[in-house]
Design an enzyme around this catalytic site. Structure first.
Site, PDB file in Angstrom:
ATOM      1  CB  THR A 113      -0.936  -0.001   1.226  1.00  0.00           C
ATOM      2  OG1 THR A 113      -1.810  -1.126   1.152  1.00  0.00           O
ATOM      3  CG2 THR A 113      -1.777   1.268   1.282  1.00  0.00           C
TER       4      THR A 113
ATOM      5  CG  ASP B 169      -0.994  -7.573  -1.981  1.00  0.00           C
ATOM      6  OD1 ASP B 169      -1.554  -6.465  -2.016  1.00  0.00           O
ATOM      7  OD2 ASP B 169      -1.143  -8.390  -1.059  1.00  0.00           O
ATOM      8  CB  SER B 170       2.518  -7.880   1.872  1.00  0.00           C
ATOM      9  OG  SER B 170       1.215  -7.652   2.363  1.00  0.00           O
ATOM     10  CB  SER B 171      -1.610 -11.272   0.045  1.00  0.00           C
ATOM     11  OG  SER B 171      -2.260 -10.378   0.917  1.00  0.00           O
TER      12      SER B 171
ATOM     13  CB  THR C 227       0.646  -3.791   6.831  1.00  0.00           C
ATOM     14  OG1 THR C 227      -0.632  -3.954   6.215  1.00  0.00           O
ATOM     15  CG2 THR C 227       1.103  -2.348   6.714  1.00  0.00           C
ATOM     16  CG  ASP C 228      -2.202  -7.916   4.616  1.00  0.00           C
ATOM     17  OD1 ASP C 228      -2.573  -7.178   5.552  1.00  0.00           O
ATOM     18  OD2 ASP C 228      -2.853  -8.060   3.569  1.00  0.00           O
TER      19      ASP C 228
ATOM     20  CD  GLN D 252      -4.528 -21.501  19.579  1.00  0.00           C
ATOM     21  OE1 GLN D 252      -5.539 -20.861  19.849  1.00  0.00           O
ATOM     22  NE2 GLN D 252      -4.575 -22.796  19.261  1.00  0.00           N
TER      23      GLN D 252
END
Length: 345
Positions: free
Chosen positions: A15, A59-61, A91-92, A275
């Site tokens: 982004t 994209d970071s994805s 950021t992801d 977790q």
């Protein structure tokens, strides 16, 4: 006259490097060669910025271990030409990338600062400008010794391999639940020097391999035996990041323990992480984790899942002896985990 700090600004995608086309409203990559035009205040900092844009940007994805190695390669090739590095990243998966880079660079003696934004650089109220300025100011500080892979976001500087993204709606996107921030950005940038890794005395070593034959296995109430066995039976599987409850607790059903034991006996390494975003694994504290320790599950203490994934890929890619890998998993290599005194060995 004092020489300006030289910074290489790398854009991987995400982004922060996107601007809006006024005519169409579509987002398109920003020309980093014009960074001083986009963020004029950078010209007032005591540094000289040059840029490198990956081709293609992603994209970071879509981030992958292959791309982590490519980022490391570019930094290594330019390591002696620049004083520090700022990596613009989506950021992801930023915490995964920061963790991976921390393991790939041993004896790092220069800052590698990752940053990004929740809003594109050209949008009103974007957090991108603040994050870039903060990252560049930190990277250009000659007085602050910062031999770390870090994430600079909003008003904090974190050790990268201690972070997790927790928010997709607000600017405070990252948290370092088990380790304090390395610096707080306000009117001044206040560094916490006692928390920053000391400069190394040995020469830099950059590793070239990662092995991604691992899985994350997140436990949940009602998880089925066939699910566990199906995951553990994946062909070529070498490691499992086991996300357990609380302080490392898991079901005590015979089928569950037997499935893990059989996997370990086949050579699969199982790494126990919690977790929870805050807190640590304490294997043996409760009866529900005693059996895990007995069958050879490795203790992740307070490591994040992101860092555990990167650490396991790094160790499997660069070490061949299973016992050595298991030993290295349970000790801090890059400040990624803390072992309490009562659990140290």
């Amino acid at each position: 006259m004092t020489k300006k700090t030289s910074i290489l600004l790398l854009y991987t995608g995400g982004t922060i490097g996107m601007v809006e086309d006024i005519a169409t409203g579509a987002l398109q990559p920003f020309d980093l060669g014009k960074i001083y035009d986009a963020v004029p205040v950078l010209s007032r900092l005591d540094c000289q910025i040059e840029s490198y844009t990956f081709d293609p940007i992603i994209d970071s994805s879509d981030m992958s271990p292959r791309f982590w190695l490519e980022v490391a390669r570019v930094i290594e090739e330019n390591y002696h030409s620049y004083d520090s590095f700022v990596v613009l990243h989506g950021t992801d998966t930023m915490s995964f990338t920061a963790s991976a880079l921390s393991f790939l660079f041993e004896n790092l003696d220069k800052p590698i600062v990752l940053t990004g934004s929740q809003l594109p650089l050209g949008r009103i109220r974007t957090d991108g400008i603040e994050n870039i300025v903060g990252s560049v100011e930190i990277a250009s500080n000659k007085k602050a010794s910062l031999p770390e892979v870090c994430i600079c976001f909003e008003d904090k500087l974190f050790r990268g391999n201690r972070t997790t993204k927790i928010n997709s709606e607000y600017f405070e996107a990252f948290v370092s639940g088990n380790y304090p921030s390395l610096a707080k950005i306000g009117i001044q940038i206040n560094y916490k020097e006692n928390l920053i890794t000391p400069k190394p005395s040995n020469a830099l070593k950059v590793y070239k391999k990662l092995d991604d034959n691992i899985v994350i296995l997140k436990l949940y109430p009602g998880i089925k035996e066939q699910t566990i066995r199906g995951i553990l039976g994946i062909e070529g599987l070498k490691g499992v990041v086991l996300e357990t409850y609380g302080s490392g607790n898991a079901p005590t059903d015979d089928w569950f323990i037997n499935a893990l034991r059989e996997a370990i006996e086949k050579g699969i390494i199982i790494f126990n992480v919690t977790q929870c975003q805050l807190g640590a694994v304490h294997m043996g504290k409760y009866a529900t984790s005693c059996k895990l320790r007995e069958i050879g599950v490795k203790n992740g203490y307070d490591i994040t899942t992101e860092s555990a994934v990167a650490k396991m890929m790094f160790l499997l890619g660069n070490y061949s002896d299973k016992k050595q890998i298991e030993e290295l998993l349970e000790i801090p290599l890059r400040g990624e985990m803390t072992i309490s005194e009562e659990e140290s060995f």
